[in-house]
Design a protein around this motif. Structure first.
Motif, mmCIF file in Angstrom:
data_model
loop_
_atom_site.group_PDB
_atom_site.id
_atom_site.type_symbol
_atom_site.label_atom_id
_atom_site.label_comp_id
_atom_site.label_asym_id
_atom_site.label_seq_id
_atom_site.Cartn_x
_atom_site.Cartn_y
_atom_site.Cartn_z
ATOM 1 N N VAL A 50 -7.579 2.166 -15.076
ATOM 2 C CA VAL A 50 -7.597 0.763 -15.499
ATOM 3 C C VAL A 50 -7.213 0.723 -16.973
ATOM 4 N N ASN A 51 -6.349 -0.201 -17.335
ATOM 5 C CA ASN A 51 -6.031 -0.437 -18.733
ATOM 6 C C ASN A 51 -5.527 -1.871 -18.848
ATOM 7 N N THR A 52 -6.453 -2.796 -19.032
ATOM 8 C CA THR A 52 -6.083 -4.216 -19.064
ATOM 9 C C THR A 52 -5.301 -4.580 -20.323
ATOM 10 N N LYS A 53 -5.424 -3.775 -21.375
ATOM 11 C CA LYS A 53 -4.692 -4.053 -22.616
ATOM 12 C C LYS A 53 -3.234 -3.628 -22.520
ATOM 13 N N ASP A 54 -2.941 -2.658 -21.649
ATOM 14 C CA ASP A 54 -1.564 -2.187 -21.470
ATOM 15 C C ASP A 54 -1.398 -1.690 -20.034
ATOM 16 N N GLU A 55 -1.101 -2.628 -19.135
ATOM 17 C CA GLU A 55 -0.949 -2.300 -17.708
ATOM 18 C C GLU A 55 0.136 -1.260 -17.462
ATOM 19 N N ASN A 56 1.108 -1.147 -18.373
ATOM 20 C CA ASN A 56 2.185 -0.164 -18.229
ATOM 21 C C ASN A 56 1.701 1.265 -18.427
ATOM 22 N N ARG A 57 0.453 1.435 -18.853
ATOM 23 C CA ARG A 57 -0.127 2.765 -19.056
ATOM 24 C C ARG A 57 -0.931 3.251 -17.849
ATOM 25 N N VAL A 58 -1.102 2.415 -16.828
ATOM 26 C CA VAL A 58 -1.873 2.818 -15.643
ATOM 27 C C VAL A 58 -1.080 3.872 -14.878
ATOM 28 N N GLY A 59 -1.705 5.024 -14.673
ATOM 29 C CA GLY A 59 -1.058 6.181 -14.071
ATOM 30 C C GLY A 59 -1.147 7.349 -15.030
ATOM 31 N N MET A 111 0.806 -1.217 0.000
ATOM 32 C CA MET A 111 0.000 0.000 0.000
ATOM 33 C C MET A 111 0.839 1.267 0.000
ATOM 34 N N THR A 112 2.072 1.209 0.430
ATOM 35 C CA THR A 112 2.889 2.417 0.482
ATOM 36 C C THR A 112 3.884 2.514 -0.656
ATOM 37 N N SER A 113 3.938 1.526 -1.530
ATOM 38 C CA SER A 113 4.893 1.608 -2.639
ATOM 39 C C SER A 113 4.400 2.591 -3.679
ATOM 40 N N CYS A 114 5.325 3.237 -4.394
ATOM 41 C CA CYS A 114 4.978 4.226 -5.414
ATOM 42 C C CYS A 114 4.124 3.625 -6.510
ATOM 43 N N LYS A 115 4.371 2.398 -6.884
ATOM 44 C CA LYS A 115 3.628 1.780 -7.975
ATOM 45 C C LYS A 115 2.149 1.628 -7.631
ATOM 46 N N SER A 116 1.786 1.495 -6.357
ATOM 47 C CA SER A 116 0.386 1.306 -6.012
ATOM 48 C C SER A 116 -0.360 2.628 -5.831
ATOM 49 N N VAL A 117 0.341 3.715 -5.690
ATOM 50 C CA VAL A 117 -0.313 5.001 -5.436
ATOM 51 C C VAL A 117 -1.295 5.383 -6.532
ATOM 52 N N PRO A 118 -0.908 5.356 -7.831
ATOM 53 C CA PRO A 118 -1.855 5.769 -8.854
ATOM 54 C C PRO A 118 -3.131 4.935 -8.882
ATOM 55 N N LYS A 119 -3.043 3.639 -8.611
ATOM 56 C CA LYS A 119 -4.227 2.789 -8.653
ATOM 57 C C LYS A 119 -5.171 3.087 -7.498
ATOM 58 N N GLU A 120 -4.663 3.618 -6.423
ATOM 59 C CA GLU A 120 -5.469 3.843 -5.235
ATOM 60 C C GLU A 120 -6.166 5.201 -5.224
ATOM 61 N N ALA A 154 6.683 9.865 -9.706
ATOM 62 C CA ALA A 154 6.085 8.613 -9.237
ATOM 63 C C ALA A 154 4.643 8.439 -9.689
ATOM 64 N N LEU A 155 3.972 9.537 -10.036
ATOM 65 C CA LEU A 155 2.583 9.452 -10.482
ATOM 66 C C LEU A 155 2.450 9.004 -11.936
ATOM 67 N N PHE A 156 3.537 9.112 -12.690
ATOM 68 C CA PHE A 156 3.489 8.736 -14.102
ATOM 69 C C PHE A 156 3.478 7.221 -14.259
ATOM 70 N N CYS A 157 2.840 6.784 -15.337
ATOM 71 C CA CYS A 157 2.780 5.352 -15.616
ATOM 72 C C CYS A 157 4.173 4.825 -15.959
ATOM 73 N N GLU A 158 4.319 3.536 -15.857
ATOM 74 C CA GLU A 158 5.606 2.891 -16.099
ATOM 75 C C GLU A 158 6.106 3.144 -17.520
ATOM 76 N N LYS A 159 5.199 3.125 -18.501
ATOM 77 C CA LYS A 159 5.617 3.325 -19.894
ATOM 78 C C LYS A 159 6.266 4.693 -20.085
ATOM 79 N N ILE A 160 5.675 5.740 -19.539
ATOM 80 C CA ILE A 160 6.229 7.091 -19.681
ATOM 81 C C ILE A 160 7.535 7.191 -18.890
ATOM 82 N N GLN A 161 7.583 6.584 -17.715
ATOM 83 C CA GLN A 161 8.819 6.612 -16.929
ATOM 84 C C GLN A 161 9.967 5.954 -17.679
ATOM 85 N N ASN A 162 9.667 4.935 -18.475
ATOM 86 C CA ASN A 162 10.707 4.203 -19.192
ATOM 87 C C ASN A 162 11.052 4.774 -20.558
ATOM 88 N N THR A 163 10.198 5.616 -21.129
ATOM 89 C CA THR A 163 10.429 6.100 -22.493
ATOM 90 C C THR A 163 10.694 7.601 -22.584
#
Length: 156
Positions: free
Chosen positions: A126-135, A17-26, A50-59
């Motif tokens: 929610v984005n079940t087609k591309d979970e890396n876009r959540v955020g 619950m306190t990890s950065c990755k879970s913040v946007p979903k909550e 930390a609020l940005f999705c994984e895809k944007i953080q990586n690209t």
């Protein structure tokens, strides 16, 4: 034995619950909007990143983009419209929500430097087609006085 299992489950739940990755979903629309504004006001680049999705953080070079956006956003927030009007949408396949996105608007942001801004951002809850876009996928900051803008993340 049950006690140890309960303690382990509690520790895992707290870490999750306190990890950065879970913040946007909550967070909901209002919490996201308040957090984005807080990050700009307090110059919290890491919090914003930390609020940005994984895809944007990586690209994207978010460190650079956020630093430039913080420079673009002058002053400390004095007032803003906390209505957070915007738009949203969702896709449902076979009764299951497969995509849910929001585009909140933080309008009439007045800073102590005398500038007025409008911030909009696009995020998937929610984005079940591309979970890396959540955020957050992008943030657009518009200086309402000069009608100039700065975009962090994807511009589409």
């Amino acid at each position: 034995m049950k006690y140890i299992a309960s303690v382990v489950i509690c520790i895992i739940a707290i870490i999750t619950m306190t990890s950065c990755k879970s913040v946007p979903k909550e967070m909901g629309v209002n919490e996201y909007s308040e957090e984005v504004l807080r990050c700009f006001d307090e110059r919290d680049a890491e919090g914003l990143k930390a609020l940005f999705c994984e895809k944007i953080q990586n690209t994207h070079n978010l460190d650079k983009e956020i630093a430039e956006a913080m420079e673009f956003f002058e002053g400390k927030v004095i007032s803003y419209d906390d209505n957070f009007n915007g738009r949203s949408g969702q896709s449902v396949d076979d009764g299951e929500v497969t995509e849910k996105h929001f585009v909140p608007i933080i309008d009439d942001i007045t800073t102590d430097s005398g500038v007025t801004y409008k911030i909009t951002f696009y995020y998937y809850k929610v984005n079940t087609k591309d979970e890396n876009r959540v955020g957050i996928n992008n943030i657009v900051i518009r200086n309402k006085d000069t009608d100039t803008r700065y975009i962090i993340g994807d511009s589409d």
